[in-house]
Design a protein around this motif. Structure first.
Motif, PDB file in Angstrom:
ATOM      1  N   ILE A 290       0.843  -1.203   0.000  1.00 40.00           N
ATOM      2  CA  ILE A 290       0.000   0.000   0.000  1.00 40.00           C
ATOM      3  C   ILE A 290       0.876   1.252   0.000  1.00 40.00           C
ATOM      4  O   ILE A 290       0.610   2.222  -0.720  1.00 40.00           O
ATOM      5  CB  ILE A 290      -0.945   0.009   1.220  1.00 40.00           C
ATOM      6  CG1 ILE A 290      -2.015  -1.069   1.067  1.00 40.00           C
ATOM      7  CG2 ILE A 290      -1.607   1.376   1.394  1.00 40.00           C
ATOM      8  CD1 ILE A 290      -2.830  -1.307   2.327  1.00 40.00           C
ATOM      9  N   ALA A 291       1.953   1.238   0.811  1.00 38.46           N
ATOM     10  CA  ALA A 291       2.853   2.389   0.872  1.00 38.46           C
ATOM     11  C   ALA A 291       3.511   2.643  -0.480  1.00 38.46           C
ATOM     12  O   ALA A 291       3.556   3.784  -0.964  1.00 38.46           O
ATOM     13  CB  ALA A 291       3.921   2.153   1.948  1.00 38.46           C
ATOM     14  N   LEU A 292       4.022   1.595  -1.113  1.00 35.70           N
ATOM     15  CA  LEU A 292       4.677   1.741  -2.414  1.00 35.70           C
ATOM     16  C   LEU A 292       3.689   2.240  -3.469  1.00 35.70           C
ATOM     17  O   LEU A 292       3.975   3.187  -4.211  1.00 35.70           O
ATOM     18  CB  LEU A 292       5.284   0.397  -2.846  1.00 35.70           C
ATOM     19  CG  LEU A 292       6.469  -0.104  -2.015  1.00 35.70           C
ATOM     20  CD1 LEU A 292       6.845  -1.523  -2.436  1.00 35.70           C
ATOM     21  CD2 LEU A 292       7.665   0.821  -2.163  1.00 35.70           C
ATOM     22  N   ASN A 293       2.528   1.590  -3.535  1.00 31.61           N
ATOM     23  CA  ASN A 293       1.516   1.986  -4.525  1.00 31.61           C
ATOM     24  C   ASN A 293       1.092   3.441  -4.346  1.00 31.61           C
ATOM     25  O   ASN A 293       1.027   4.216  -5.302  1.00 31.61           O
ATOM     26  CB  ASN A 293       0.290   1.082  -4.410  1.00 31.61           C
ATOM     27  CG  ASN A 293       0.489  -0.263  -5.057  1.00 31.61           C
ATOM     28  OD1 ASN A 293       1.447  -0.482  -5.788  1.00 31.61           O
ATOM     29  ND2 ASN A 293      -0.411  -1.184  -4.800  1.00 31.61           N
ATOM     30  N   SER A 294       0.777   3.796  -3.097  1.00 25.80           N
ATOM     31  CA  SER A 294       0.205   5.115  -2.826  1.00 25.80           C
ATOM     32  C   SER A 294       1.214   6.235  -3.042  1.00 25.80           C
ATOM     33  O   SER A 294       0.901   7.246  -3.681  1.00 25.80           O
ATOM     34  CB  SER A 294      -0.333   5.163  -1.388  1.00 25.80           C
ATOM     35  OG  SER A 294      -1.342   4.192  -1.196  1.00 25.80           O
ATOM     36  N   LEU A 295       2.430   6.074  -2.510  1.00 24.06           N
ATOM     37  CA  LEU A 295       3.419   7.147  -2.623  1.00 24.06           C
ATOM     38  C   LEU A 295       3.894   7.326  -4.067  1.00 24.06           C
ATOM     39  O   LEU A 295       4.078   8.454  -4.530  1.00 24.06           O
ATOM     40  CB  LEU A 295       4.603   6.861  -1.692  1.00 24.06           C
ATOM     41  CG  LEU A 295       4.278   6.992  -0.200  1.00 24.06           C
ATOM     42  CD1 LEU A 295       5.475   6.592   0.646  1.00 24.06           C
ATOM     43  CD2 LEU A 295       3.831   8.420   0.142  1.00 24.06           C
ATOM     44  N   ILE A 296       4.086   6.219  -4.780  1.00 21.07           N
ATOM     45  CA  ILE A 296       4.488   6.337  -6.188  1.00 21.07           C
ATOM     46  C   ILE A 296       3.347   6.927  -7.008  1.00 21.07           C
ATOM     47  O   ILE A 296       3.557   7.743  -7.909  1.00 21.07           O
ATOM     48  CB  ILE A 296       4.934   4.973  -6.737  1.00 21.07           C
ATOM     49  CG1 ILE A 296       6.249   4.560  -6.068  1.00 21.07           C
ATOM     50  CG2 ILE A 296       5.116   5.021  -8.261  1.00 21.07           C
ATOM     51  CD1 ILE A 296       6.737   3.176  -6.416  1.00 21.07           C
ATOM     52  N   GLY A 297       2.110   6.535  -6.694  1.00 21.69           N
ATOM     53  CA  GLY A 297       0.949   7.111  -7.373  1.00 21.69           C
ATOM     54  C   GLY A 297       0.846   8.609  -7.129  1.00 21.69           C
ATOM     55  O   GLY A 297       0.507   9.375  -8.034  1.00 21.69           O
ATOM     56  N   PHE A 298       1.168   9.041  -5.908  1.00 23.54           N
ATOM     57  CA  PHE A 298       1.101  10.468  -5.563  1.00 23.54           C
ATOM     58  C   PHE A 298       2.072  11.286  -6.396  1.00 23.54           C
ATOM     59  O   PHE A 298       1.769  12.430  -6.782  1.00 23.54           O
ATOM     60  CB  PHE A 298       1.404  10.646  -4.072  1.00 23.54           C
ATOM     61  CG  PHE A 298       1.419  12.083  -3.626  1.00 23.54           C
ATOM     62  CD1 PHE A 298       0.240  12.790  -3.480  1.00 23.54           C
ATOM     63  CD2 PHE A 298       2.620  12.727  -3.349  1.00 23.54           C
ATOM     64  CE1 PHE A 298       0.246  14.115  -3.065  1.00 23.54           C
ATOM     65  CE2 PHE A 298       2.640  14.044  -2.937  1.00 23.54           C
ATOM     66  CZ  PHE A 298       1.452  14.743  -2.792  1.00 23.54           C
ATOM     67  N   THR A 299       3.234  10.724  -6.718  1.00 25.14           N
ATOM     68  CA  THR A 299       4.217  11.466  -7.510  1.00 25.14           C
ATOM     69  C   THR A 299       3.693  11.783  -8.908  1.00 25.14           C
ATOM     70  O   THR A 299       4.165  12.718  -9.544  1.00 25.14           O
ATOM     71  CB  THR A 299       5.542  10.679  -7.644  1.00 25.14           C
ATOM     72  OG1 THR A 299       5.305   9.453  -8.363  1.00 25.14           O
ATOM     73  CG2 THR A 299       6.123  10.364  -6.281  1.00 25.14           C
TER      74      THR A 299
END
Length: 275
Positions: A202-211
């Motif tokens: 979830i952390a990887l998906n969300s933070l990369i998506g935010f970029t």
């Protein structure tokens, strides 16, 4: 309303710490209804809050030995690309006014809220079902599974990962309620390890998506940092309470809460459409 929003921000983290998911289901409505953020921008803010909070939770779970890095990277490899592509190209390509039906304009913001409400209803069903017997029995020892040479169902893994990535990118939802069953059934992780590993995904998906939205949105960093700080405090508290409160009962209670919120949002948006 902002005070209620800050209290809800704490609950976002507590839910992630207690049941390994559900935080993003709260973040979106909190941003829209309590902080007055537009639905499309709220999906972006949700990615940052949930991603940052999940990363802290994953670090804590890793120290406890309940995060399988290899499995997290395996799952993230199929979902991160979908999240980034959705935020970078698909979401900006959606027009603000999508269509007009009998005089009612279907806008991007309205559709986002309706789809998110439907996601909340589906999520609540997963939460209230609890850990059924077949899922528990399917969760074998991951080390034994790896040593046996048994192959992973690559096709299903790619399908699940891409689907979760798309949902995360479109609606700002981490997808923990889908990730945990998928990890148990497809990757044969024990339930506790699936919860910890899902936080890292979830952390990887969300933070990369935010970029993918950094160059497009005028971001209220002060609000994001305050909400994220409260959510992080919540996830630490939730992790502590995890061993004190029966997880199954709590998950069902939270599921009912999410269901009521989802139905309310659907009612509110559909009544607005008919009015």
């Amino acid at each position: 309303m902002h005070l209620l929003g800050y209290i809800a921000s704490l609950l976002i983290g507590i839910s992630l710490g207690l049941i390994g998911g559900g935080g993003s289901i709260l973040t979106m409505p909190v941003m829209v209804y309590l902080f007055g953020i537009s639905p499309v921008t709220a999906t972006s803010y949700s990615l940052f809050v949930v991603g940052s909070t999940s990363l802290v939770g994953a670090a804590k779970q890793y120290r406890q030995g309940t995060v399988n890095i290899r499995m997290a990277l395996l799952f993230a490899a199929t979902s991160v690309g979908a999240v980034f592509a959705t935020r970078k190209w698909l979401v900006p390509a959606i027009p603000e006014q999508i269509a007009t039906i009998r005089g009612f304009s279907i806008t991007e913001s309205w559709l986002t809220m309706v789809l998110f409400a439907l996601l909340m209803v589906i999520s609540s069903v997963f939460m209230m079902r609890g850990n059924n017997k077949p899922v528990t029995e399917a969760a074998g020892n991951p080390t034994t599974h790896e040593k046996s040479g048994q192959k992973f169902p690559a096709g299903k893994l790619i399908l699940f990962g891409t689907s979760i990535g798309f949902v995360t990118g479109m609606l700002g939802a981490g997808g923990g309620f889908l990730l945990i069953p998928a990890m148990v059934l497809l990757l044969h992780l024990p339930m506790k390890e699936a919860v910890g590993t899902s936080l890292l995904v979830i952390a990887l998906n969300s933070l990369i998506g935010f970029t993918g939205n950094l160059h497009q949105d005028s971001i209220n960093w002060q609000l994001l940092f305050v909400v994220t700080g409260l959510a992080i405090a919540g996830i630490l508290l939730g992790s502590f309470l995890n061993s004190k409160i029966p997880a199954g009962r709590l998950k069902k209670t939270f599921g009912w809460f999410v269901l009521i919120m989802g139905v309310y949002i659907l009612y509110k948006e559909l009544i607005f459409a008919m009015g």
